[in-house]
Enzyme design. Structure first.
Site, PDB file in Angstrom:
ATOM      1  N   SER A   1     -18.135  -0.280   6.189  1.00  0.00           N
ATOM      2  CA  SER A   1     -17.111   0.470   6.916  1.00  0.00           C
ATOM      3  C   SER A   1     -16.146   1.134   5.939  1.00  0.00           C
ATOM      4  O   SER A   1     -16.077   0.744   4.766  1.00  0.00           O
ATOM      5  CB  SER A   1     -16.351  -0.523   7.812  1.00  0.00           C
ATOM      6  OG  SER A   1     -15.320   0.118   8.518  1.00  0.00           O
TER       7      SER A   1
ATOM      8  N   SER B   1      -3.510  -3.542  -1.836  1.00  0.00           N
ATOM      9  CA  SER B   1      -2.800  -2.597  -0.963  1.00  0.00           C
ATOM     10  C   SER B   1      -1.400  -2.351  -1.494  1.00  0.00           C
ATOM     11  O   SER B   1      -0.754  -3.263  -2.034  1.00  0.00           O
ATOM     12  CB  SER B   1      -2.701  -3.215   0.435  1.00  0.00           C
ATOM     13  OG  SER B   1      -1.765  -2.506   1.213  1.00  0.00           O
TER      14      SER B   1
ATOM     15  N   TYR C   1      -0.791 -10.362   5.403  1.00  0.00           N
ATOM     16  CA  TYR C   1      -1.589  -9.359   4.682  1.00  0.00           C
ATOM     17  C   TYR C   1      -0.927  -9.031   3.340  1.00  0.00           C
ATOM     18  O   TYR C   1      -1.567  -9.052   2.292  1.00  0.00           O
ATOM     19  CB  TYR C   1      -1.702  -8.120   5.571  1.00  0.00           C
ATOM     20  CG  TYR C   1      -2.453  -6.957   4.977  1.00  0.00           C
ATOM     21  CD1 TYR C   1      -3.844  -6.884   5.066  1.00  0.00           C
ATOM     22  CD2 TYR C   1      -1.778  -5.902   4.346  1.00  0.00           C
ATOM     23  CE1 TYR C   1      -4.545  -5.795   4.544  1.00  0.00           C
ATOM     24  CE2 TYR C   1      -2.463  -4.830   3.817  1.00  0.00           C
ATOM     25  CZ  TYR C   1      -3.847  -4.774   3.922  1.00  0.00           C
ATOM     26  OH  TYR C   1      -4.524  -3.690   3.395  1.00  0.00           O
TER      27      TYR C   1
ATOM     28  N   LYS D   1      -2.291  -9.785  -0.410  1.00  0.00           N
ATOM     29  CA  LYS D   1      -2.587  -8.635  -1.272  1.00  0.00           C
ATOM     30  C   LYS D   1      -1.811  -8.754  -2.591  1.00  0.00           C
ATOM     31  O   LYS D   1      -2.285  -8.367  -3.643  1.00  0.00           O
ATOM     32  CB  LYS D   1      -2.272  -7.319  -0.545  1.00  0.00           C
ATOM     33  CG  LYS D   1      -3.245  -7.020   0.600  1.00  0.00           C
ATOM     34  CD  LYS D   1      -4.612  -6.643   0.060  1.00  0.00           C
ATOM     35  CE  LYS D   1      -5.666  -6.455   1.111  1.00  0.00           C
ATOM     36  NZ  LYS D   1      -6.988  -6.128   0.549  1.00  0.00           N
TER      37      LYS D   1
ATOM     38  N   THR E   1      -9.437   4.950   8.160  1.00  0.00           N
ATOM     39  CA  THR E   1     -10.629   4.102   8.257  1.00  0.00           C
ATOM     40  C   THR E   1     -10.600   3.359   9.593  1.00  0.00           C
ATOM     41  O   THR E   1      -9.531   3.225  10.214  1.00  0.00           O
ATOM     42  CB  THR E   1     -10.649   3.065   7.115  1.00  0.00           C
ATOM     43  OG1 THR E   1      -9.518   2.203   7.287  1.00  0.00           O
ATOM     44  CG2 THR E   1     -10.606   3.706   5.741  1.00  0.00           C
TER      45      THR E   1
END
Ligand SMILES: NC(=O)c1ccc[n+]([C@@H]2O[C@H](COP(=O)([O-])OP(=O)(O)OC[C@H]3O[C@@H](n4cnc5c(N)ncnc54)[C@H](OP(=O)(O)O)[C@@H]3O)[C@@H](O)[C@H]2O)c1
Length: 320
Positions: free
Chosen positions: A53, A178, A204, A208, A239
């Protein structure tokens, strides 16, 4: 890069929105370091997680165009085969293999690493790209919080288990992290996020940030093996992951978001260009090393760094 373009590049970076969107890509691509040679990865082997993906699939296509044999590591083989077919349609002579591995599951990581090392020799490029931003706290079957397992524990274990293969090829390891990590300090307390109200964005960003620190730690450890380790952030790219996890963001930023190919550019450049083979431990965006902290008081506590490494060793059982 001239002094003027350096200033422009830095202004784009600090201003965030123009730098992270396709504006940054379009401006910087006029003066950034050269593309890899068209046959840069001929005869080389690459492994990339989350390959079915978004950025992962775009990177597979670009790596295959440069001549690499690419192992698409996916948790869903049907999706992996679909991605393989799409990449083959774009690059008919591509050498692609699909392998099942749920990166958040340590037993699955062990099984993949064992199967890979039994069948293959050296590994030139390992890309930790799989990522997720779950809305609510979730645990894997093994009891690890999902973002910690996916971004930190799984990649840590995979790097350690593939170390001999990477050393044999003097390979490169790339963590796809990120820019969101700037919002988080290195967190050593409650790494499994068991306490307090769970915020997906915070989990997250923390994990990261951990990836950036692990990059530096692995870079030191793997120097003697001739293996370079880098992390990169892609900016903001359109995305399926962004659409699903951040629909509001996608709606507002939509026209400015990078394409997946633009978002994957530095991942591929780090894998294939000569320059990143001459350094290790960097945090890159748009083919240039970026600061890992902007404010002095955000710098990592050395004790927290040690605790992160110890946590990874303890939770994965990796023998180093
Ligand atoms: N797009 C951006 O703007 C952006 C910005 C900053 C950082 N990133 C980072 O870039 C990476 C790629 O993200 P993307 O935007 O391309 O998102 P994406 O389209 O959702 O792709 C993520 C990929 O990771 C896979 N994955 C998730 N958990 C996995 C697991 N446990 N085991 C194996 N594969 C797993 C997904 O598989 P399934 O299809 O099976 O779910 C998917 O193939 C991520 O690490 C993300 O954090 C992206």
């Amino acid at each position: 890069m001239s002094a003027a373009t350096k200033v422009l590049d830095t202004v784009l970076d600090r201003a965030v929105v123009p730098g992270y969107t396709k504006i940054g890509y379009q401006v910087r691509s006029k003066f950034w370091p050269a593309d890899p040679a068209p046959d840069a990865l001929d005869g080389k082997t690459a492994v990339i997680t989350g390959a079915n993906s978004g950025l992962g699939k775009a990177a597979v296509t670009a790596l295959a165009k440069l001549g690499a044999t690419v192992h698409l590591v996916v948790r869903n083989v049907t999706k992996g085969e679909q991605a393989r077919a799409e990449v083959l349609a774009a690059v008919p002579n591509a050498h692609l293999e699909v392998a099942e591995c749920d990166v958040s599951n340590l037993a699955s990581v062990r099984a993949f690493a064992e199967a890979f090392t039994e069948r293959h020799g050296g590994l030139d490029v390992l890309i930790h790209n799989a990522g997720s931003l779950p809305p609510a706290r979730a645990e894997t079957d093994e009891g690890n919080e999902v973002t910690l397992a996916t971004h930190v524990l799984g990649p840590f274990l995979l790097t350690g288990l593939l170390r001999p293969a990477l050393a044999e090829a003097h390979g490169r390891v790339i963590f796809v992290t990120s820019g969101g990590m700037y919002a988080a300090r290195l967190h050593s307390e409650d790494p499994q996020y068991r306490h307090g109200a769970y915020k997906g964005g915070q989990a997250y960003a923390r994990t990261k940030r951990m990836q950036v620190v692990l990059t530096e730690q692995w870079a030191q450890r793997l120097t003697d093996d001739g293996v370079a380790v880098h992390s990169t952030h892609p900016g903001w790219a359109d995305t399926p992951g962004v659409t699903a996890s951040l629909p509001g963001f996608n709606k507002i930023m939509g026209p400015l978001l990078r394409s997946p190919e633009q978002g994957a550019d530095t991942i591929v450049w780090l894998a294939a260009a000569p320059e990143p083979g001459h350094s290790t431990g960097g945090f890159w965006h748009d083919r240039r090393i970026r600061p890992t902290h902007y404010l002095p008081w955000q710098h990592d506590d050395p004790q927290a760094r040690k605790e992160l490494w110890d946590l990874c060793v303890r939770e994965t059982g990796l023998v180093i």
